[in-house]
Design a protein around this motif. Structure first.
Motif, PDB file in Angstrom:
ATOM      1  N   THR A 193       0.167  87.689 -26.262  1.00 53.19           N
ATOM      2  CA  THR A 193      -0.631  88.392 -25.456  1.00 53.19           C
ATOM      3  C   THR A 193      -0.686  89.789 -25.466  1.00 53.19           C
ATOM      4  OG1 THR A 193       1.343  88.250 -23.932  1.00 53.19           O
ATOM      5  CG2 THR A 193      -0.548  86.881 -23.486  1.00 53.19           C
ATOM      6  N   GLN A 194       0.179  90.679 -26.423  1.00 52.53           N
ATOM      7  CA  GLN A 194       0.152  91.823 -27.029  1.00 52.53           C
ATOM      8  C   GLN A 194      -1.237  92.249 -27.425  1.00 52.53           C
ATOM      9  OE1 GLN A 194       3.529  93.254 -29.512  1.00 52.53           O
ATOM     10  NE2 GLN A 194       4.727  93.579 -27.753  1.00 52.53           N
ATOM     11  N   ASN A 195      -1.881  91.389 -27.732  1.00 50.47           N
ATOM     12  CA  ASN A 195      -3.094  91.491 -28.348  1.00 50.47           C
ATOM     13  C   ASN A 195      -4.069  91.739 -26.993  1.00 50.47           C
ATOM     14  OD1 ASN A 195      -3.576  90.805 -31.256  1.00 50.47           O
ATOM     15  ND2 ASN A 195      -2.939  88.770 -30.387  1.00 50.47           N
ATOM     16  N   LEU A 196      -3.996  91.476 -25.874  1.00 50.79           N
ATOM     17  CA  LEU A 196      -4.580  91.738 -24.804  1.00 50.79           C
ATOM     18  C   LEU A 196      -4.775  93.245 -24.422  1.00 50.79           C
ATOM     19  CD1 LEU A 196      -4.106  88.533 -22.746  1.00 50.79           C
ATOM     20  CD2 LEU A 196      -5.762  88.972 -24.498  1.00 50.79           C
ATOM     21  N   ILE A 197      -3.645  94.042 -25.049  1.00 50.37           N
ATOM     22  CA  ILE A 197      -3.937  95.475 -24.893  1.00 50.37           C
ATOM     23  C   ILE A 197      -5.310  95.986 -25.009  1.00 50.37           C
ATOM     24  CG2 ILE A 197      -2.875  97.784 -25.403  1.00 50.37           C
ATOM     25  CD1 ILE A 197      -0.141  96.081 -25.765  1.00 50.37           C
ATOM     26  N   ARG A 198      -5.897  95.327 -26.176  1.00 52.87           N
ATOM     27  CA  ARG A 198      -7.132  95.714 -26.304  1.00 52.87           C
ATOM     28  C   ARG A 198      -8.320  95.284 -25.645  1.00 52.87           C
ATOM     29  NH1 ARG A 198      -4.279  94.751 -31.100  1.00 52.87           N
ATOM     30  NH2 ARG A 198      -5.637  92.876 -31.444  1.00 52.87           N
ATOM     31  N   PRO A 199      -9.064  95.841 -24.758  1.00 56.15           N
ATOM     32  CA  PRO A 199     -10.079  94.969 -24.043  1.00 56.15           C
ATOM     33  C   PRO A 199     -10.989  94.116 -24.770  1.00 56.15           C
ATOM     34  CG  PRO A 199      -9.613  97.224 -23.167  1.00 56.15           C
ATOM     35  CD  PRO A 199      -8.930  97.199 -24.620  1.00 56.15           C
ATOM     36  N   GLU A 200     -11.233  94.744 -26.062  1.00 59.66           N
ATOM     37  CA  GLU A 200     -12.261  94.138 -26.937  1.00 59.66           C
ATOM     38  C   GLU A 200     -11.929  92.601 -27.219  1.00 59.66           C
ATOM     39  OE1 GLU A 200     -10.044  96.831 -29.659  1.00 59.66           O
ATOM     40  OE2 GLU A 200     -10.846  96.916 -27.705  1.00 59.66           O
ATOM     41  N   GLU A 201     -10.814  92.226 -26.940  1.00 60.34           N
ATOM     42  CA  GLU A 201     -10.318  90.833 -27.277  1.00 60.34           C
ATOM     43  C   GLU A 201     -10.339  89.870 -26.120  1.00 60.34           C
ATOM     44  OE1 GLU A 201      -9.145  90.224 -30.403  1.00 60.34           O
ATOM     45  OE2 GLU A 201      -8.234  92.066 -31.160  1.00 60.34           O
ATOM     46  N   HIS A 202     -10.817  90.550 -25.036  1.00 59.96           N
ATOM     47  CA  HIS A 202     -10.927  89.454 -23.852  1.00 59.96           C
ATOM     48  C   HIS A 202     -12.303  88.647 -23.713  1.00 59.96           C
ATOM     49  CE1 HIS A 202      -8.199  92.621 -21.449  1.00 59.96           C
ATOM     50  NE2 HIS A 202      -7.739  92.296 -22.682  1.00 59.96           N
ATOM     51  N   ALA A 203     -13.195  89.124 -24.276  1.00 61.72           N
ATOM     52  CA  ALA A 203     -14.429  88.307 -23.716  1.00 61.72           C
ATOM     53  C   ALA A 203     -14.394  86.891 -24.449  1.00 61.72           C
ATOM     54  CB  ALA A 203     -15.535  89.222 -24.447  1.00 61.72           C
ATOM     55  N   ILE A 204     -13.808  86.673 -25.580  1.00 56.13           N
ATOM     56  CA  ILE A 204     -13.883  85.348 -26.278  1.00 56.13           C
ATOM     57  C   ILE A 204     -13.162  84.345 -25.198  1.00 56.13           C
ATOM     58  CG2 ILE A 204     -11.931  85.748 -27.828  1.00 56.13           C
ATOM     59  CD1 ILE A 204     -13.515  83.882 -29.647  1.00 56.13           C
ATOM     60  N   LEU A 205     -12.003  84.677 -24.474  1.00 57.60           N
ATOM     61  CA  LEU A 205     -11.431  83.987 -23.663  1.00 57.60           C
ATOM     62  C   LEU A 205     -12.101  83.502 -22.456  1.00 57.60           C
ATOM     63  CD1 LEU A 205      -7.773  85.967 -23.798  1.00 57.60           C
ATOM     64  CD2 LEU A 205      -8.571  83.671 -25.170  1.00 57.60           C
ATOM     65  N   TRP A 206     -12.929  84.537 -22.027  1.00 59.32           N
ATOM     66  CA  TRP A 206     -13.847  84.296 -20.769  1.00 59.32           C
ATOM     67  C   TRP A 206     -14.553  83.208 -21.093  1.00 59.32           C
ATOM     68  CZ3 TRP A 206     -14.889  89.984 -20.246  1.00 59.32           C
ATOM     69  CH2 TRP A 206     -13.685  90.871 -19.782  1.00 59.32           C
ATOM     70  N   GLU A 207     -15.461  83.406 -22.190  1.00 61.10           N
ATOM     71  CA  GLU A 207     -16.516  82.439 -22.729  1.00 61.10           C
ATOM     72  C   GLU A 207     -15.910  81.324 -23.239  1.00 61.10           C
ATOM     73  OE1 GLU A 207     -18.705  84.111 -25.915  1.00 61.10           O
ATOM     74  OE2 GLU A 207     -18.186  86.214 -25.065  1.00 61.10           O
ATOM     75  N   LEU A 208     -14.566  81.032 -23.816  1.00 66.30           N
ATOM     76  CA  LEU A 208     -14.015  79.794 -23.964  1.00 66.30           C
ATOM     77  C   LEU A 208     -13.722  78.966 -23.053  1.00 66.30           C
ATOM     78  CD1 LEU A 208     -12.847  78.283 -26.614  1.00 66.30           C
ATOM     79  CD2 LEU A 208     -10.861  79.329 -26.077  1.00 66.30           C
ATOM     80  N   LEU A 209     -13.216  79.542 -21.723  1.00 71.49           N
ATOM     81  CA  LEU A 209     -12.991  78.865 -20.538  1.00 71.49           C
ATOM     82  C   LEU A 209     -13.978  78.512 -19.780  1.00 71.49           C
ATOM     83  CD1 LEU A 209      -9.749  80.898 -19.598  1.00 71.49           C
ATOM     84  CD2 LEU A 209      -9.941  78.644 -20.563  1.00 71.49           C
ATOM     85  N   VAL A 210     -15.268  78.880 -19.970  1.00 72.87           N
ATOM     86  CA  VAL A 210     -16.387  78.288 -19.421  1.00 72.87           C
ATOM     87  C   VAL A 210     -17.278  77.422 -20.049  1.00 72.87           C
ATOM     88  CG1 VAL A 210     -16.508  80.183 -17.709  1.00 72.87           C
ATOM     89  CG2 VAL A 210     -17.959  80.263 -19.804  1.00 72.87           C
ATOM     90  N   ASP A 211     -16.596  77.040 -21.312  1.00 70.60           N
ATOM     91  CA  ASP A 211     -17.744  76.078 -22.297  1.00 70.60           C
ATOM     92  C   ASP A 211     -17.601  74.886 -21.962  1.00 70.60           C
ATOM     93  OD1 ASP A 211     -19.173  75.641 -24.539  1.00 70.60           O
ATOM     94  OD2 ASP A 211     -17.256  75.695 -25.840  1.00 70.60           O
TER      95      ASP A 211
END
Length: 525
Positions: free
Chosen positions: A276-294
């Motif tokens: 989750t240190q990767n999540l400091i960068r907002p550009e890393e968030h979108a794929i997680l949202w998309e993945l969870l609604v797949d």
């Protein structure tokens, strides 16, 4: 009921074996018993773990009151050895050195000179003429992509217990060193109304695909003459293989997108485990949202807050790693995280306890280098952990560094799946997204995608009805299986599935040579 018998001196091995048996037959059907219970309770099936010499006469007396089945792990007491025609011999002088493997160079594998070699007699228990090195590496001295643990010659519970010889008509496997046979490793003895399966290791094969022969011995061997116990399959009913895969996002999340798009084209679910240190960068968030609604085809797991070795080195550090990671993922995705993936696959017992206390429902890890108790032949409930928390071992790392330079680059991965397929094992593999610092041995994304596509194509060519699962879906199934109970009554068995818990897939049960779908409460025939 299966009585699991061990003395206090063998309690550590006994608890690991007890948990392993329960992962196969359910918690209700495997119970620890005392030495005296061989007479007072006298279960028809016993698993005995490295029992003391003086207990041999008790086991012999119990075995004589037939029909009986005995699984014997570790030492063979002399009272049984005489009846089974087992003779002790000297240890090979070279065994200690030859039980160890060199580290694997990039794009090569290495194995120990000492190897367990099975004979065709193991086919009576659904096995094959396997060769199983004492130790094997596919990446440095860390990973064995074929999934099993290490056998030692150091007096530990993970070591061979004694050097001895059995008759050739009973020997299932023997230890070979530098090409020469040295002593027996596994045997199967039959009497008119009794059978004994012996494996020369206190923990048996609880960390290997070889566990399948134990299940087959319990569930169906000599079904017309001897007692059998139902075994719950690790493959969901209606399928002949189960596969889960994931990317561990150590240094990037969004970089997983090209491979995710390939998996979408293939119709295969996709899982990300996020440091989750990767999540400091907002550009890393979108794929997680998309993945969870797949549409149920994606899952997100924790991969700790800081990716610290051994979860930070203490219960307290592991608890904080789990808490921080879960909190960060829920803030970003709006969804609670229920499962974790161990950093470096290191899963010390204190970290598993901390994860359970932090509210996680399970963990994925397991690696030949460390924590041997978490290299599991079957996923599910763990020794010393509370009910509701499950573990699953996945040691197959699909990296460019592990693609063979000579011959078929995917040969090891195909072999890993073949072993899982042949032994009805839930198969898991992993990779990592690229980062500016590291590409995990892949020359580029196109080469990586092509390798993943070829591997999935092989799986689909090998299995007739495979089911591909998200990591969360696989762990949900293992949790459901772990809370299913097999109940013995009136000379028969019923299987009761947990109530109030959604069934992600249907369970199958093996009993007396038949395989059928679990119908809760119905009597097994």
């Amino acid at each position: 009921m299966i009585g699991v018998l061990f003395a206090d001196a063998s309690a550590v091995a006994g608890q690991y074996v007890l948990a392993a048996v329960r992962r196969s037959v359910s918690v209700t059907q495997a119970q620890p018993i005392s030495r005296s219970a061989l007479r007072s309770i006298a279960p028809a099936v016993v698993v005995a773990i490295d029992v003391p010499e003086e207990w041999g006469a008790d086991l012999f007396e119990w075995l004589s009151a037939q029909p009986r089945k005995l699984v014997l792990f570790g030492r063979v007491p002399s009272a049984l050895a005489r009846d089974l025609n087992y003779e002790t011999v000297d240890w090979p002088a070279e065994l200690e050195a030859d039980s160890r493997s060199e580290a694997a160079p990039s794009r090569e594998a290495r194995e120990s000179h000492a190897v367990v070699r099975y004979t065709h007699l193991v086919e009576a228990l659904g096995g094959q003429t396997w060769d199983r090195p004492f130790e094997r590496f596919d990446f440095t001295d860390e990973w064995n992509n074929l999934g099993y643990g290490r056998i030692r010659h150091d007096g530990s519970i993970w070591a061979v217990a004694q050097a001895g010889q059995v008759a050739s008509d009973a020997e299932l496997a023997s230890v070979h060193v530098a090409g020469g046979r040295r002593f027996s490793y596994a045997a199967l003895w039959d009497a008119d109304a009794a059978s004994v399966l012996w494996i020369n290791r206190p923990v048996g094969p609880c960390d290997s695909f070889e566990w399948r022969i134990v299940e087959n011995f319990l569930s169906g061997y000599r079904a017309q003459a001897l007692p059998c116990q139902p075994v719950l399959s690790e493959i969901p009913w209606g399928f002949d293989a189960a596969i889960t895969s994931r990317l561990d996002c150590d240094e990037s999340v969004e970089a997983a997108r090209p491979l995710w798009q390939a998996y979408q084209r293939l119709g295969v679910p996709f899982t990300l485990a996020v440091h989750t240190q990767n999540l400091i960068r907002p550009e890393e968030h979108a794929i997680l949202w998309e993945l969870l609604v797949d549409q149920g085809q994606g899952a997100v797991l924790s991969h700790t807050a800081t990716h610290a070795p051994n979860w930070g080195g203490s219960y307290e550090a592991a608890l904080e790693e789990g808490r921080q990671s879960a909190q960060a993922l829920q803030i970003v995705t709006g969804n609670p995280v229920r499962y974790a993936v161990s950093p470096f696959h290191q899963s010390p017992p204190y970290a598993l306890r901390a994860l359970a206390d932090a509210g996680y429902e399970g963990c994925v890890g397991g690696i030949i280098r460390n924590d041997p108790e978490f290299v599991l032949a079957r996923g599910g409930a763990l020794a010393g952990l509370p009910e509701g928390f499950v573990g699953h071992s996945q040691q197959c790392m699909l990296h460019g560094d592990c693609m063979l330079a000579v011959g078929d680059p995917l040969a090891v991965f195909k072999r890993a799946f073949d072993l899982a397929y042949d032994t009805q094992t839930l198969f898991g593999y992993l990779d990592h997204p690229f980062s500016p610092r590291y590409q995990y041995g892949w020359p580029d994304e196109a080469a990586r995608i092509e390798a993943h596509e070829q591997f999935i194509e092989y799986i689909r060519s090998r299995a007739q009805m495979p089911v591909f699962m998200t990591e969360a879906g696989a762990l949900d199934f293992l949790k459901f299986k772990s809370q299913t109970q097999v109940i013995e009554e009136d000379g028969g068995f019923r299987v009761l599935v947990p109530t109030g818990m959604a069934a992600p897939y249907s369970l199958g049960v093996e009993f007396r040579g038949a395989y059928e779908q679990v119908e809760s409460g119905e009597r097994l025939q």
